[in-house]
Design an enzyme around this catalytic site. Structure first.
Site, PDB file in Angstrom:
ATOM      1  N   HIS A 213       0.834  -1.206   0.000  1.00  0.00           N
ATOM      2  CA  HIS A 213       0.000   0.000   0.000  1.00  0.00           C
ATOM      3  C   HIS A 213       0.870   1.258   0.000  1.00  0.00           C
ATOM      4  O   HIS A 213       0.690   2.162  -0.825  1.00  0.00           O
ATOM      5  CB  HIS A 213      -0.908  -0.027   1.231  1.00  0.00           C
ATOM      6  CG  HIS A 213      -1.771   1.183   1.421  1.00  0.00           C
ATOM      7  ND1 HIS A 213      -3.129   1.190   1.154  1.00  0.00           N
ATOM      8  CD2 HIS A 213      -1.479   2.438   1.857  1.00  0.00           C
ATOM      9  CE1 HIS A 213      -3.625   2.386   1.408  1.00  0.00           C
ATOM     10  NE2 HIS A 213      -2.644   3.158   1.847  1.00  0.00           N
ATOM     11  N   GLU A 214       1.833   1.308   0.931  1.00  0.00           N
ATOM     12  CA  GLU A 214       2.685   2.500   1.039  1.00  0.00           C
ATOM     13  C   GLU A 214       3.568   2.672  -0.190  1.00  0.00           C
ATOM     14  O   GLU A 214       3.761   3.791  -0.682  1.00  0.00           O
ATOM     15  CB  GLU A 214       3.540   2.423   2.314  1.00  0.00           C
ATOM     16  CG  GLU A 214       2.754   2.576   3.606  1.00  0.00           C
ATOM     17  CD  GLU A 214       1.971   3.884   3.671  1.00  0.00           C
ATOM     18  OE1 GLU A 214       2.497   4.925   3.223  1.00  0.00           O
ATOM     19  OE2 GLU A 214       0.828   3.871   4.147  1.00  0.00           O
ATOM     20  N   HIS A 217       1.572   4.087  -2.975  1.00  0.00           N
ATOM     21  CA  HIS A 217       1.487   5.551  -2.873  1.00  0.00           C
ATOM     22  C   HIS A 217       2.739   6.212  -3.440  1.00  0.00           C
ATOM     23  O   HIS A 217       2.662   7.246  -4.110  1.00  0.00           O
ATOM     24  CB  HIS A 217       1.325   5.970  -1.414  1.00  0.00           C
ATOM     25  CG  HIS A 217      -0.071   5.840  -0.876  1.00  0.00           C
ATOM     26  ND1 HIS A 217      -1.191   6.077  -1.642  1.00  0.00           N
ATOM     27  CD2 HIS A 217      -0.526   5.530   0.362  1.00  0.00           C
ATOM     28  CE1 HIS A 217      -2.274   5.903  -0.890  1.00  0.00           C
ATOM     29  NE2 HIS A 217      -1.892   5.563   0.317  1.00  0.00           N
ATOM     30  N   CYS A 224      -7.784   4.075  -2.970  1.00  0.00           N
ATOM     31  CA  CYS A 224      -8.726   3.544  -3.948  1.00  0.00           C
ATOM     32  C   CYS A 224     -10.164   3.699  -3.469  1.00  0.00           C
ATOM     33  O   CYS A 224     -10.494   3.330  -2.339  1.00  0.00           O
ATOM     34  CB  CYS A 224      -8.420   2.068  -4.201  1.00  0.00           C
ATOM     35  SG  CYS A 224      -9.524   1.307  -5.395  1.00  0.00           S
ATOM     36  N   CYS A 248      -7.183  -3.711  -7.158  1.00  0.00           N
ATOM     37  CA  CYS A 248      -8.294  -3.779  -8.098  1.00  0.00           C
ATOM     38  C   CYS A 248      -7.796  -3.519  -9.525  1.00  0.00           C
ATOM     39  O   CYS A 248      -6.649  -3.124  -9.738  1.00  0.00           O
ATOM     40  CB  CYS A 248      -9.383  -2.779  -7.707  1.00  0.00           C
ATOM     41  SG  CYS A 248      -8.964  -1.056  -8.092  1.00  0.00           S
TER      42      CYS A 248
END
Length: 294
Positions: A213-214, A217, A224, A248
């Site tokens: 996730h990081e 970014h 999202c 996704c």
């Protein structure tokens, strides 16, 4: 040439023209897996989306951003362990390295461990729960940014110590400077302060999700709002657990436009990793995507 000959040529060409005009345009990889995206439910009190009014980042928005991209000579993801790690924690970091290399399709390396002695007393405190915490900004600005390898596109620190971002906050899972391509994540909360065989996979999956996730970014992908996705914002571990490790279709489209990987190879690599590590829910999701491509 006689008119009759023109008619005979048309007679032979017409079926071919009709055949090609009736062929369906082959779906792209992104269009194909989009049918497996899972719609986000209505935001509930306490969730990230409930308390944050964020703008939907379209693919066009993403393309217009100035963002970090891997280039020759600056295309490696580095993990920097900082702390005193036991055997299980070392295994978790090694598996996270393996996962990130498959998720981003970039070479990923783990650097030698830095000792906790690198932290001065001024950046330490005891939490209300009694464990030692480290000021996250110090790790980021005074340790990691100064040590980022020249060939690193992204540099992620991992500590076994709990982190806090400022005096009035209880804790934070991690902190990042997206512009610098540098971040730090704490493993502490992922296993309630004690990693064991019983909670290993739960902790591993949390570290995988937060790290990807990081780093997502850092590559320019915003939170999202399209579907259940690893790039969804999160306020708690329960919310992190609810979100998929799967990016996704829209977030994969964004990543692939910058990283230029083979999406089918990436999917197969991830599917095999999930199966090998018995991360069953993620394996099933990868298998569902893979089945659409057959």
């Amino acid at each position: 040439m006689s008119r009759g000959k023109y008619n005979s040529i048309f007679f032979y060409l017409f079926p071919l023209l009709f055949f090609f005009s009736c062929q369906k345009k082959e779906k792209t990889y992104i269009e194909t897996i989009a049918s497996n995206d899972v719609k986000l439910p209505k935001a509930q009190p306490g969730s990230w989306r409930y308390s944050h009014d964020e703008k939907f980042q379209t693919f066009e928005d993403f393309q217009r951003l100035k963002k970090i991209k891997p280039v020759p000579g600056k295309n490696v993801i580095y993990l920097q362990p900082v702390g005193e790690f036991d055997e299980l924690q070392e295994k978790e970091i090694e598996l996270t390295k393996e996962y990130l290399s498959k998720y981003f399709q970039l070479e990923t390396k783990v650097l030698p461990v830095l000792s906790n002695t690198i932290f001065p007393k001024t950046v330490k405190r005891l939490s209300t729960e009694g464990q030692e915490q480290i000021l996250a900004g110090y790790v980021l600005n005074s340790i990691l940014i100064k040590r980022k390898p020249k060939d690193a596109v992204v540099f992620m620190g991992i500590t076994e110590k709990d982190l806090f971002p400022k005096p009035e906050w209880n804790y934070v899972f991690g902190l990042a400077s997206y512009e610098d391509g540098v971040g730090v994540t704490s493993m502490y909360r992922f296993s309630d302060g004690y990693l064991s065989d019983a909670n290993f996979n739960e902790s591993l999956e949390r570290l995988m999700k937060i790290s990807s996730h990081e780093i997502g970014h850092m590559f320019g992908v915003s939170h999202c709002l399209n579907a259940n996705c690893v790039m969804n914002g999160t306020n708690s571990l329960s919310e992190t657990d609810y979100h998929f490790a799967r990016a996704c279709s829209l977030c994969q489209q964004k990543l692939n436009s910058s990283l230029q990987y083979n999406p089918k190879k990436r999917l197969l690599d991830l599917k095999n990793f999930f199966e090998k590590q018995h991360l069953n829910s993620e394996f099933v999701r990868a298998e569902q995507d893979f089945s659409l491509l057959k």
